[in-house]
Write a protein that holds these residues in place. Sequence first.
Motif, PDB file in Angstrom:
ATOM      1  N   GLY A   8      19.319 -12.475  40.630  1.00 14.56           N
ATOM      2  CA  GLY A   8      20.452 -11.944  39.876  1.00 14.56           C
ATOM      3  C   GLY A   8      20.067 -11.566  38.456  1.00 14.56           C
ATOM      4  N   THR A   9      19.264 -12.432  37.813  1.00 14.69           N
ATOM      5  CA  THR A   9      18.832 -12.170  36.434  1.00 14.69           C
ATOM      6  C   THR A   9      17.938 -10.937  36.368  1.00 14.69           C
ATOM      7  OG1 THR A   9      18.928 -14.535  35.974  1.00 14.69           O
ATOM      8  CG2 THR A   9      17.718 -13.189  34.393  1.00 14.69           C
ATOM      9  N   LEU A  10      16.964 -10.851  37.308  1.00  9.88           N
ATOM     10  CA  LEU A  10      16.081  -9.675  37.354  1.00  9.88           C
ATOM     11  C   LEU A  10      16.893  -8.407  37.621  1.00  9.88           C
ATOM     12  CD1 LEU A  10      12.939 -10.928  39.341  1.00  9.88           C
ATOM     13  CD2 LEU A  10      13.076 -10.331  36.908  1.00  9.88           C
ATOM     14  N   ALA A  11      17.857  -8.498  38.556  1.00  8.56           N
ATOM     15  CA  ALA A  11      18.720  -7.354  38.873  1.00  8.56           C
ATOM     16  C   ALA A  11      19.451  -6.882  37.616  1.00  8.56           C
ATOM     17  CB  ALA A  11      19.720  -7.731  39.965  1.00  8.56           C
ATOM     18  N   GLY A  12      20.014  -7.826  36.857  1.00  6.05           N
ATOM     19  CA  GLY A  12      20.746  -7.501  35.623  1.00  6.05           C
ATOM     20  C   GLY A  12      19.848  -6.859  34.586  1.00  6.05           C
ATOM     21  N   ILE A  13      18.625  -7.424  34.430  1.00  8.34           N
ATOM     22  CA  ILE A  13      17.679  -6.881  33.450  1.00  8.34           C
ATOM     23  C   ILE A  13      17.280  -5.456  33.837  1.00  8.34           C
ATOM     24  CG2 ILE A  13      15.320  -7.101  32.532  1.00  8.34           C
ATOM     25  CD1 ILE A  13      15.709 -10.185  32.682  1.00  8.34           C
ATOM     26  N   PHE A  14      16.929  -5.239  35.125  1.00  8.68           N
ATOM     27  CA  PHE A  14      16.472  -3.915  35.566  1.00  8.68           C
ATOM     28  C   PHE A  14      17.565  -2.846  35.411  1.00  8.68           C
ATOM     29  CE2 PHE A  14      13.101  -6.022  38.427  1.00  8.68           C
ATOM     30  CZ  PHE A  14      12.126  -5.835  37.467  1.00  8.68           C
ATOM     31  N   THR A  15      18.803  -3.154  35.866  1.00 13.79           N
ATOM     32  CA  THR A  15      19.861  -2.133  35.764  1.00 13.79           C
ATOM     33  C   THR A  15      20.234  -1.859  34.302  1.00 13.79           C
ATOM     34  OG1 THR A  15      21.473  -3.873  36.312  1.00 13.79           O
ATOM     35  CG2 THR A  15      20.885  -2.361  38.076  1.00 13.79           C
TER      36      THR A  15
END
Lengths: 92, 92
Positions: A8-15
Amino acid sequence: MDITEIIGTLAGIFTTIAIIPQIYKALKTQEVKSISPVFLSILLLGVGLWTVYGIIKTDWPIILTNGVSFVLNGLMLAIYLRNCNKDKEASN
Amino acid sequence: MDITEIIGTLAGIFTTIAIIPQIYKALKTQEVKSISPVFLSILLLGVGLWTVYGIIKTDWPIILTNGVSFVLNGLMLAIYLRNCNKDKEASN
Protein backbone atom coordinates in the motif's frame (compact mmCIF):
# COMPACT_ATOMS: atom_id res chain seq x y z
CA MET A 1 4.86 -3.02 8.86
CA ASP A 2 3.44 -6.17 7.20
CA ILE A 3 3.60 -7.01 3.47
CA THR A 4 0.13 -5.52 2.81
CA GLU A 5 1.13 -2.18 4.37
CA ILE A 6 4.40 -2.20 2.40
CA ILE A 7 2.48 -2.78 -0.88
CA GLY A 8 0.00 0.00 0.00
CA THR A 9 2.81 2.42 0.90
CA LEU A 10 4.74 1.67 -2.32
CA ALA A 11 1.50 2.03 -4.33
CA GLY A 12 0.87 5.45 -2.73
CA ILE A 13 4.44 6.62 -3.33
CA PHE A 14 4.46 5.48 -7.00
CA THR A 15 1.08 7.03 -7.93
CA THR A 16 2.08 10.27 -6.16
CA ILE A 17 5.56 10.72 -7.69
CA ALA A 18 4.68 9.38 -11.19
CA ILE A 19 3.98 12.88 -12.56
CA ILE A 20 7.50 14.14 -11.65
CA PRO A 21 9.25 12.72 -14.81
CA GLN A 22 6.44 14.28 -16.89
CA ILE A 23 7.04 17.69 -15.25
CA TYR A 24 10.80 17.26 -15.82
CA LYS A 25 10.32 16.37 -19.51
CA ALA A 26 7.95 19.32 -20.09
CA LEU A 27 10.33 21.77 -18.37
CA LYS A 28 13.36 20.44 -20.28
CA THR A 29 11.76 20.36 -23.74
CA GLN A 30 9.26 23.25 -23.20
CA GLU A 31 7.02 21.10 -25.38
CA VAL A 32 3.52 20.02 -24.27
CA LYS A 33 1.68 19.56 -27.57
CA SER A 34 0.68 15.89 -27.18
CA ILE A 35 -0.46 16.24 -23.55
CA SER A 36 -4.23 16.51 -22.98
CA PRO A 37 -5.22 19.51 -20.79
CA VAL A 38 -8.57 17.77 -20.14
CA PHE A 39 -6.64 14.82 -18.65
CA LEU A 40 -4.63 17.15 -16.37
CA SER A 41 -7.78 19.08 -15.32
CA ILE A 42 -9.88 15.99 -14.45
CA LEU A 43 -6.92 14.47 -12.58
CA LEU A 44 -6.43 17.72 -10.62
CA LEU A 45 -10.14 17.77 -9.72
CA GLY A 46 -9.98 14.09 -8.69
CA VAL A 47 -6.95 14.35 -6.40
CA GLY A 48 -8.39 17.62 -5.01
CA LEU A 49 -11.60 15.79 -4.06
CA TRP A 50 -9.53 12.91 -2.56
CA THR A 51 -7.73 15.51 -0.39
CA VAL A 52 -11.10 16.96 0.79
CA TYR A 53 -12.29 13.38 1.50
CA GLY A 54 -9.12 12.72 3.55
CA ILE A 55 -9.59 15.97 5.50
CA ILE A 56 -13.23 15.10 6.36
CA LYS A 57 -12.18 11.59 7.52
CA THR A 58 -8.94 12.90 9.15
CA ASP A 59 -7.06 10.22 7.16
CA TRP A 60 -3.45 11.42 6.94
CA PRO A 61 -2.13 8.98 4.28
CA ILE A 62 -4.98 10.09 1.94
CA ILE A 63 -4.40 13.80 2.73
CA LEU A 64 -0.63 13.54 2.26
CA THR A 65 -0.49 11.50 -0.98
CA ASN A 66 -3.33 13.41 -2.68
CA GLY A 67 -2.27 16.80 -1.32
CA VAL A 68 1.20 16.31 -2.86
CA SER A 69 -0.44 15.01 -6.10
CA PHE A 70 -2.65 18.11 -6.19
CA VAL A 71 0.37 20.44 -5.97
CA LEU A 72 2.40 18.44 -8.57
CA ASN A 73 -0.53 18.12 -11.01
CA GLY A 74 -1.35 21.82 -10.55
CA LEU A 75 2.27 22.60 -11.45
CA MET A 76 2.06 20.36 -14.55
CA LEU A 77 -1.18 22.09 -15.66
CA ALA A 78 0.50 25.51 -15.15
CA ILE A 79 3.48 24.37 -17.29
CA TYR A 80 1.03 23.15 -19.95
CA LEU A 81 -0.89 26.46 -19.98
CA ARG A 82 2.29 28.56 -20.16
CA ASN A 83 3.73 26.55 -23.05
CA CYS A 84 0.53 26.13 -25.07
CA ASN A 85 0.10 29.94 -24.96
CA LYS A 86 3.67 30.31 -26.22
CA ASP A 87 2.86 28.00 -29.15
CA LYS A 88 -0.18 30.14 -30.02
CA GLU A 89 1.83 33.37 -29.86
CA ALA A 90 4.53 31.85 -32.08
CA SER A 91 1.98 30.91 -34.74
CA ASN A 92 0.38 34.40 -34.80
CA MET B 1 -25.00 7.96 0.70
CA ASP B 2 -23.74 10.90 2.77
CA ILE B 3 -21.74 13.87 1.46
CA THR B 4 -18.39 12.25 2.40
CA GLU B 5 -19.21 9.09 0.42
CA ILE B 6 -20.35 11.20 -2.55
CA ILE B 7 -17.04 13.14 -2.49
CA GLY B 8 -15.06 9.88 -2.24
CA THR B 9 -17.01 8.30 -5.10
CA LEU B 10 -16.61 11.36 -7.36
CA ALA B 11 -12.88 11.48 -6.48
CA GLY B 12 -12.51 7.80 -7.45
CA ILE B 13 -14.42 8.27 -10.72
CA PHE B 14 -12.44 11.39 -11.74
CA THR B 15 -8.97 9.94 -11.00
CA THR B 16 -9.95 6.71 -12.83
CA ILE B 17 -11.42 8.26 -16.01
CA ALA B 18 -8.92 11.19 -16.26
CA ILE B 19 -6.63 9.27 -18.64
CA ILE B 20 -9.44 8.71 -21.21
CA PRO B 21 -9.11 12.18 -22.89
CA GLN B 22 -5.34 11.57 -23.07
CA ILE B 23 -5.91 8.22 -24.80
CA TYR B 24 -8.39 9.89 -27.17
CA LYS B 25 -5.96 12.71 -28.03
CA ALA B 26 -3.08 10.27 -28.64
CA LEU B 27 -5.26 8.03 -30.86
CA LYS B 28 -6.62 11.02 -32.82
CA THR B 29 -3.30 12.80 -33.38
CA GLN B 30 -1.04 9.66 -33.38
CA GLU B 31 1.40 12.00 -31.65
CA VAL B 32 2.97 11.19 -28.25
CA LYS B 33 6.27 13.08 -28.37
CA SER B 34 5.77 15.26 -25.28
CA ILE B 35 4.42 12.45 -23.08
CA SER B 36 6.88 10.88 -20.62
CA PRO B 37 7.03 7.05 -20.82
CA VAL B 38 8.61 7.03 -17.33
CA PHE B 39 5.48 8.80 -16.02
CA LEU B 40 3.20 6.20 -17.66
CA SER B 41 5.34 3.29 -16.39
CA ILE B 42 5.52 4.46 -12.74
CA LEU B 43 1.77 5.21 -12.79
CA LEU B 44 1.04 1.72 -14.18
CA LEU B 45 3.20 0.14 -11.47
CA GLY B 46 1.46 2.26 -8.80
CA VAL B 47 -2.13 1.43 -9.81
CA GLY B 48 -1.08 -2.22 -10.28
CA LEU B 49 0.19 -2.33 -6.67
CA TRP B 50 -3.04 -0.59 -5.49
CA THR B 51 -5.01 -3.36 -7.22
CA VAL B 52 -2.92 -6.06 -5.45
CA TYR B 53 -3.44 -4.18 -2.15
CA GLY B 54 -7.21 -4.13 -2.77
CA ILE B 55 -7.24 -7.86 -3.59
CA ILE B 56 -5.35 -8.72 -0.35
CA LYS B 57 -7.77 -6.58 1.71
CA THR B 58 -10.81 -7.68 -0.39
CA ASP B 59 -11.65 -3.97 -0.81
CA TRP B 60 -13.83 -3.76 -3.93
CA PRO B 61 -13.78 0.03 -4.49
CA ILE B 62 -9.93 -0.08 -4.48
CA ILE B 63 -9.85 -3.16 -6.79
CA LEU B 64 -12.38 -1.66 -9.21
CA THR B 65 -11.00 1.90 -9.56
CA ASN B 66 -7.35 0.78 -9.74
CA GLY B 67 -8.08 -2.28 -11.90
CA VAL B 68 -9.78 -0.03 -14.48
CA SER B 69 -6.89 2.49 -14.16
CA PHE B 70 -4.39 -0.32 -14.73
CA VAL B 71 -6.12 -1.36 -17.99
CA LEU B 72 -6.49 2.26 -19.23
CA ASN B 73 -2.91 3.23 -18.32
CA GLY B 74 -1.62 0.02 -19.90
CA LEU B 75 -3.49 0.96 -23.08
CA MET B 76 -1.98 4.48 -23.01
CA LEU B 77 1.53 3.04 -22.56
CA ALA B 78 0.90 0.66 -25.50
CA ILE B 79 -0.23 3.61 -27.67
CA TYR B 80 2.90 5.50 -26.61
CA LEU B 81 5.22 2.59 -27.48
CA ARG B 82 3.56 2.00 -30.87
CA ASN B 83 3.81 5.65 -31.87
CA CYS B 84 7.31 6.36 -30.54
CA ASN B 85 8.54 3.34 -32.57
CA LYS B 86 6.82 4.79 -35.65
CA ASP B 87 8.68 8.09 -35.08
CA LYS B 88 12.00 6.23 -34.88
CA GLU B 89 11.29 4.26 -38.07
CA ALA B 90 10.33 7.47 -39.87
CA SER B 91 13.63 9.12 -38.93
CA ASN B 92 15.75 6.15 -40.09
